[in-house]
Design a protein around this motif. Structure first.
Motif, mmCIF file in Angstrom:
data_model
loop_
_atom_site.group_PDB
_atom_site.id
_atom_site.type_symbol
_atom_site.label_atom_id
_atom_site.label_comp_id
_atom_site.label_asym_id
_atom_site.label_seq_id
_atom_site.Cartn_x
_atom_site.Cartn_y
_atom_site.Cartn_z
ATOM 1 N N ARG A 116 0.839 -1.197 0.000
ATOM 2 C CA ARG A 116 0.000 0.000 0.000
ATOM 3 C C ARG A 116 0.880 1.255 0.000
ATOM 4 O O ARG A 116 1.803 1.352 0.802
ATOM 5 C CB ARG A 116 -0.884 0.018 1.241
ATOM 6 C CG ARG A 116 -1.696 1.293 1.340
ATOM 7 C CD ARG A 116 -2.376 1.383 2.683
ATOM 8 N NE ARG A 116 -3.177 2.580 2.756
ATOM 9 C CZ ARG A 116 -3.861 2.931 3.836
ATOM 10 N NH1 ARG A 116 -3.856 2.183 4.897
ATOM 11 N NH2 ARG A 116 -4.564 4.032 3.830
ATOM 12 N N GLY A 117 0.560 2.171 -0.889
ATOM 13 C CA GLY A 117 1.289 3.440 -0.940
ATOM 14 C C GLY A 117 2.469 3.410 -1.903
ATOM 15 O O GLY A 117 3.015 4.462 -2.225
ATOM 16 N N ALA A 118 2.866 2.202 -2.363
ATOM 17 C CA ALA A 118 3.993 2.132 -3.294
ATOM 18 C C ALA A 118 3.636 2.827 -4.608
ATOM 19 O O ALA A 118 2.474 2.833 -5.024
ATOM 20 C CB ALA A 118 4.352 0.677 -3.564
ATOM 21 N N LEU A 176 -1.826 15.921 3.789
ATOM 22 C CA LEU A 176 -3.075 15.187 3.573
ATOM 23 C C LEU A 176 -2.811 13.785 3.024
ATOM 24 O O LEU A 176 -3.596 12.872 3.218
ATOM 25 C CB LEU A 176 -3.981 15.946 2.589
ATOM 26 C CG LEU A 176 -4.423 17.336 3.044
ATOM 27 C CD1 LEU A 176 -5.146 18.062 1.921
ATOM 28 C CD2 LEU A 176 -5.326 17.206 4.252
ATOM 29 N N LYS A 177 -1.696 13.647 2.310
ATOM 30 C CA LYS A 177 -1.335 12.349 1.734
ATOM 31 C C LYS A 177 0.003 11.885 2.293
ATOM 32 O O LYS A 177 0.876 12.705 2.573
ATOM 33 C CB LYS A 177 -1.213 12.472 0.200
ATOM 34 C CG LYS A 177 -2.491 12.168 -0.551
ATOM 35 C CD LYS A 177 -2.224 11.874 -2.015
ATOM 36 C CE LYS A 177 -2.213 10.392 -2.185
ATOM 37 N NZ LYS A 177 -2.194 9.829 -3.446
ATOM 38 N N ASN A 178 0.170 10.562 2.417
ATOM 39 C CA ASN A 178 1.420 10.025 2.965
ATOM 40 C C ASN A 178 2.548 10.023 1.945
ATOM 41 O O ASN A 178 3.711 10.025 2.308
ATOM 42 C CB ASN A 178 1.196 8.601 3.474
ATOM 43 C CG ASN A 178 0.258 8.565 4.658
ATOM 44 O OD1 ASN A 178 0.226 9.504 5.451
ATOM 45 N ND2 ASN A 178 -0.526 7.518 4.770
ATOM 46 N N GLU A 179 2.193 9.967 0.656
ATOM 47 C CA GLU A 179 3.207 9.971 -0.398
ATOM 48 C C GLU A 179 2.802 10.994 -1.447
ATOM 49 O O GLU A 179 1.623 11.243 -1.640
ATOM 50 C CB GLU A 179 3.325 8.596 -1.085
ATOM 51 C CG GLU A 179 3.515 7.426 -0.154
ATOM 52 C CD GLU A 179 2.198 6.851 0.340
ATOM 53 O OE1 GLU A 179 1.156 7.156 -0.271
ATOM 54 O OE2 GLU A 179 2.213 6.125 1.349
ATOM 55 N N PRO A 180 3.800 11.567 -2.130
ATOM 56 C CA PRO A 180 3.464 12.588 -3.140
ATOM 57 C C PRO A 180 3.013 12.011 -4.477
ATOM 58 O O PRO A 180 3.187 12.669 -5.487
ATOM 59 C CB PRO A 180 4.766 13.382 -3.270
ATOM 60 C CG PRO A 180 5.844 12.439 -2.882
ATOM 61 C CD PRO A 180 5.249 11.467 -1.905
ATOM 62 N N TRP A 181 2.415 10.762 -4.521
ATOM 63 C CA TRP A 181 1.881 10.231 -5.782
ATOM 64 C C TRP A 181 0.531 9.599 -5.566
ATOM 65 O O TRP A 181 0.097 9.476 -4.435
ATOM 66 C CB TRP A 181 2.830 9.192 -6.402
ATOM 67 C CG TRP A 181 3.317 8.175 -5.443
ATOM 68 C CD1 TRP A 181 2.631 7.087 -4.957
ATOM 69 C CD2 TRP A 181 4.614 8.152 -4.820
ATOM 70 N NE1 TRP A 181 3.410 6.392 -4.088
ATOM 71 C CE2 TRP A 181 4.633 7.018 -3.984
ATOM 72 C CE3 TRP A 181 5.736 8.976 -4.886
ATOM 73 C CZ2 TRP A 181 5.744 6.683 -3.206
ATOM 74 C CZ3 TRP A 181 6.835 8.634 -4.117
ATOM 75 C CH2 TRP A 181 6.838 7.503 -3.294
HETATM 76 MG MG MG Z 1 -1.127 6.352 -2.911
#
Ligand code: MG
Ligand code: CTP
Ligand code: K
Length: 181
Positions: A116-118, A176-181
């Motif tokens: 998740r998040g990758a 607001l988001k954990n990753e910039p993508w």
């Molecule tokens: Mg994501």
């Protein structure tokens, strides 16, 4: 149509598809769609795809489409250009399709071993566009072909990844988001 008119038309036409994923970031959480189930030792979708995020994202995009339809004549007159309007089915198709494309991308990410998040460059920027365009076409075919002409589609496919990178970068900087993508 002048190039600048085509760009404005294309961005307006895609707004109901741009909002859902961002609304899901703000509203997401709760029960994941896959209920924690796995396939081949990995989550089917993962904790990042929730019922609440999907529902609120779809509702946000659909409501926006209704608002854009109301304001198209006035805004179009002010800008001196034509703007598309959205039958309910079209707005719903674009919004739900955007969520569906993002969910499909998570499915592919999990199948290829990404947590998740990758990041999955390319897929991250275009999953929701492809989903929105396909569902928009299925939901309202004659509206779709009249609205998304070839030049409009070209603008959408070029401009969307750029906008996606910028909005997600901002969401990341705002925390607001954990990753910039
Ligand atoms: Mg994501
Ligand atoms: N979100 C949600 N429901 C969705 C899509 C998004 O609840 N259908 C929320 C989740 O809180 C998610 C956040 O929005 O964590 C960011 O979305 P996204 O980047 O698409 O998900 P990721 O957590 O990065 O997970 P994945 O690797 O599966 O894309
Ligand atoms: K995503």
């Amino acid at each position: 149509m002048e190039t600048v008119d085509t760009v404005v038309w294309a961005l307006w036409a895609m707004l109901p598809a741009y909002i859902p994923n961002n609304a899901a970031v703000l509203a997401g959480g709760g029960r994941p769609i896959d209920s924690g189930r796995t396939w081949g030792g990995r989550r089917i979708l993962g904790d990042g795809k929730t019922w609440r995020g999907t529902l609120i994202g779809t509702a946000a995009g659909t409501l926006l489409a209704l608002g854009l339809t109301q304001s198209a004549p006035a805004v179009g007159a002010a800008l001196g250009t034509d703007l598309p309007t959205f039958p309910l089915r079209a707005g719903l198709g674009l919004a739900f399709g955007a969520m569906l494309g993002d969910i499909g991308a998570s499915f592919l990410k999990r199948r290829t071993g990404r947590e998740r998040g990758a990041a999955f460059p390319g897929l991250d920027q275009l999953d929701f566009v492809v989903g929105a365009l396909l569902c928009g076409f299925v939901a309202a075919p004659s509206w779709f072909t009249a609205t998304f002409t070839l030049p409009v589609l070209v603008v959408v496919l070029v401009a969307t990844p750029v906008l996606h990178v910028v909005t997600n970068g901002i969401a990341y900087l705002l925390g607001l988001k954990n990753e910039p993508w």
